[in-house]
Design a protein around this motif. Structure first.
Motif, PDB file in Angstrom:
ATOM      1  N   HIS A  38       0.837  -1.210   0.000  1.00  0.00           N
ATOM      2  CA  HIS A  38       0.000   0.000   0.000  1.00  0.00           C
ATOM      3  C   HIS A  38       0.867   1.253   0.000  1.00  0.00           C
ATOM      4  O   HIS A  38       0.590   2.211  -0.732  1.00  0.00           O
ATOM      5  CB  HIS A  38      -0.923   0.028   1.226  1.00  0.00           C
ATOM      6  CG  HIS A  38      -2.145  -0.817   1.108  1.00  0.00           C
ATOM      7  ND1 HIS A  38      -3.104  -0.612   0.137  1.00  0.00           N
ATOM      8  CD2 HIS A  38      -2.572  -1.870   1.867  1.00  0.00           C
ATOM      9  CE1 HIS A  38      -4.077  -1.501   0.293  1.00  0.00           C
ATOM     10  NE2 HIS A  38      -3.776  -2.284   1.328  1.00  0.00           N
ATOM     11  N   VAL A  39       1.906   1.257   0.818  1.00  0.00           N
ATOM     12  CA  VAL A  39       2.792   2.423   0.908  1.00  0.00           C
ATOM     13  C   VAL A  39       3.495   2.652  -0.429  1.00  0.00           C
ATOM     14  O   VAL A  39       3.540   3.781  -0.944  1.00  0.00           O
ATOM     15  CB  VAL A  39       3.817   2.236   2.048  1.00  0.00           C
ATOM     16  CG1 VAL A  39       4.845   3.354   2.051  1.00  0.00           C
ATOM     17  CG2 VAL A  39       3.106   2.141   3.395  1.00  0.00           C
ATOM     18  N   ASN A  41       2.547   1.664  -3.393  1.00  0.00           N
ATOM     19  CA  ASN A  41       1.569   2.057  -4.399  1.00  0.00           C
ATOM     20  C   ASN A  41       1.054   3.471  -4.196  1.00  0.00           C
ATOM     21  O   ASN A  41       0.627   4.122  -5.156  1.00  0.00           O
ATOM     22  CB  ASN A  41       0.415   1.058  -4.435  1.00  0.00           C
ATOM     23  CG  ASN A  41       0.874  -0.298  -4.932  1.00  0.00           C
ATOM     24  OD1 ASN A  41       1.850  -0.413  -5.659  1.00  0.00           O
ATOM     25  ND2 ASN A  41       0.180  -1.335  -4.522  1.00  0.00           N
ATOM     26  N   ALA A  42       1.090   3.962  -2.959  1.00  0.00           N
ATOM     27  CA  ALA A  42       0.682   5.348  -2.698  1.00  0.00           C
ATOM     28  C   ALA A  42       1.564   6.319  -3.478  1.00  0.00           C
ATOM     29  O   ALA A  42       1.083   7.327  -4.008  1.00  0.00           O
ATOM     30  CB  ALA A  42       0.759   5.651  -1.209  1.00  0.00           C
ATOM     31  N   GLU A  43       2.829   5.992  -3.571  1.00  0.00           N
ATOM     32  CA  GLU A  43       3.757   6.841  -4.319  1.00  0.00           C
ATOM     33  C   GLU A  43       3.436   6.843  -5.816  1.00  0.00           C
ATOM     34  O   GLU A  43       3.784   7.774  -6.523  1.00  0.00           O
ATOM     35  CB  GLU A  43       5.199   6.385  -4.093  1.00  0.00           C
ATOM     36  CG  GLU A  43       5.678   6.602  -2.676  1.00  0.00           C
ATOM     37  CD  GLU A  43       5.648   8.069  -2.272  1.00  0.00           C
ATOM     38  OE1 GLU A  43       6.110   8.921  -3.073  1.00  0.00           O
ATOM     39  OE2 GLU A  43       5.152   8.369  -1.178  1.00  0.00           O
ATOM     40  N   VAL A  47      -3.803   4.881  -4.590  1.00  0.00           N
ATOM     41  CA  VAL A  47      -4.495   4.805  -3.305  1.00  0.00           C
ATOM     42  C   VAL A  47      -5.270   6.070  -3.024  1.00  0.00           C
ATOM     43  O   VAL A  47      -5.325   6.969  -3.836  1.00  0.00           O
ATOM     44  CB  VAL A  47      -3.509   4.540  -2.142  1.00  0.00           C
ATOM     45  CG1 VAL A  47      -2.793   3.236  -2.319  1.00  0.00           C
ATOM     46  CG2 VAL A  47      -2.527   5.662  -2.011  1.00  0.00           C
ATOM     47  N   GLY A  48      -5.802   6.120  -1.819  1.00  0.00           N
ATOM     48  CA  GLY A  48      -6.501   7.318  -1.388  1.00  0.00           C
ATOM     49  C   GLY A  48      -7.977   7.250  -1.711  1.00  0.00           C
ATOM     50  O   GLY A  48      -8.490   6.230  -2.152  1.00  0.00           O
ATOM     51  N   VAL A  56      -7.209  -1.222  -5.289  1.00  0.00           N
ATOM     52  CA  VAL A  56      -6.150  -0.849  -4.363  1.00  0.00           C
ATOM     53  C   VAL A  56      -5.687  -2.071  -3.562  1.00  0.00           C
ATOM     54  O   VAL A  56      -4.486  -2.296  -3.375  1.00  0.00           O
ATOM     55  CB  VAL A  56      -6.634   0.294  -3.426  1.00  0.00           C
ATOM     56  CG1 VAL A  56      -5.695   0.507  -2.269  1.00  0.00           C
ATOM     57  CG2 VAL A  56      -6.823   1.578  -4.223  1.00  0.00           C
ATOM     58  N   ASP A 147      -4.255   5.078 -12.686  1.00  0.00           N
ATOM     59  CA  ASP A 147      -3.625   5.611 -11.489  1.00  0.00           C
ATOM     60  C   ASP A 147      -4.312   6.901 -11.052  1.00  0.00           C
ATOM     61  O   ASP A 147      -3.797   7.660 -10.267  1.00  0.00           O
ATOM     62  CB  ASP A 147      -2.127   5.840 -11.717  1.00  0.00           C
ATOM     63  CG  ASP A 147      -1.843   6.715 -12.929  1.00  0.00           C
ATOM     64  OD1 ASP A 147      -2.780   7.000 -13.717  1.00  0.00           O
ATOM     65  OD2 ASP A 147      -0.683   7.109 -13.100  1.00  0.00           O
TER      66      ASP A 147
END
Length: 181
Positions: A38-39, A41-43, A47-48, A56, A147
């Motif tokens: 998750h971390v 992929n946040a970059e 996510v979000g 996600v 994305d």
């Protein structure tokens, strides 16, 4: 719960020399790799509040599996065997990917339903990994415009855009008993 383990999943664990009980403990530790996914992929923007929750979650497992495929492939076998067990004994409160995106599924339907969804995503991540190893799928998704705001996209459209795999994502969702509009 071991009786719920399908014979082929039990055979996979036996081939690894791992008991069902040890696999459960191991997979509890492996969930950390999913959370690191998750971390990561946040970059990348997956996510979000704008990402389709089911995508996600699938991507976090795919990212974890991309690492484990290199570092410890047997971990994927264990994780998938337990996913097969969950699918064998959990009757979910909902099967709707749209509902997974819209409501807090754990609070509304409980952790077993959430685990049922996660188990489907885990098994799908294994299929995707065979076609797109080492996180190469993530770059492809960005090129498809996935994305961005995928939560607002109709699930049927999102499944259609996730093309290039055999079976297709639509066929996977249909065969898995997942529901969507």
């Amino acid at each position: 719960a071991q009786v719920a383990l399908p014979p082929h999943a039990a055979a996979d664990l036996a081939a690894l020399g791992v008991s069902y009980e040890d696999a459960v403990l191991e997979v509890l530790d492996l969930i950390g790799f999913h959370e690191v996914g998750h971390v990561y992929n946040a970059e990348l923007g997956f996510v979000g509040p704008h990402g389709a929750r089911w995508l996600v979650e699938l991507l976090a497992t795919y990212t974890a599996y991309s690492y484990l495929d290199i570092a410890r492939p047997s971990a994927i076998t264990m994780w998938d065997a337990l996913s097969e067990a969950v699918l064998g004994f959990v009757e979910p409160g909902t099967r709707s990917l749209d509902e997974l995106n819209a409501v807090p599924v754990v609070q509304v339907y409980g952790p077993a339903t959430y685990g049922w969804f996660q188990s489907h995503f885990n098994l799908r991540a294994t299929v995707v990994l065979k076609h797109r190893p080492r996180a190469t799928w993530l770059a492809q998704l960005g090129g498809l415009g996935l994305d961005g705001n995928t939560r607002a996209m109709p699930t049927s459209e999102l499944l259609r855009r996730l093309r290039g795999f055999h079976p297709s994502f639509t066929a996977w969702a249909d065969a898995s008993g997942l529901e969507y509009e």
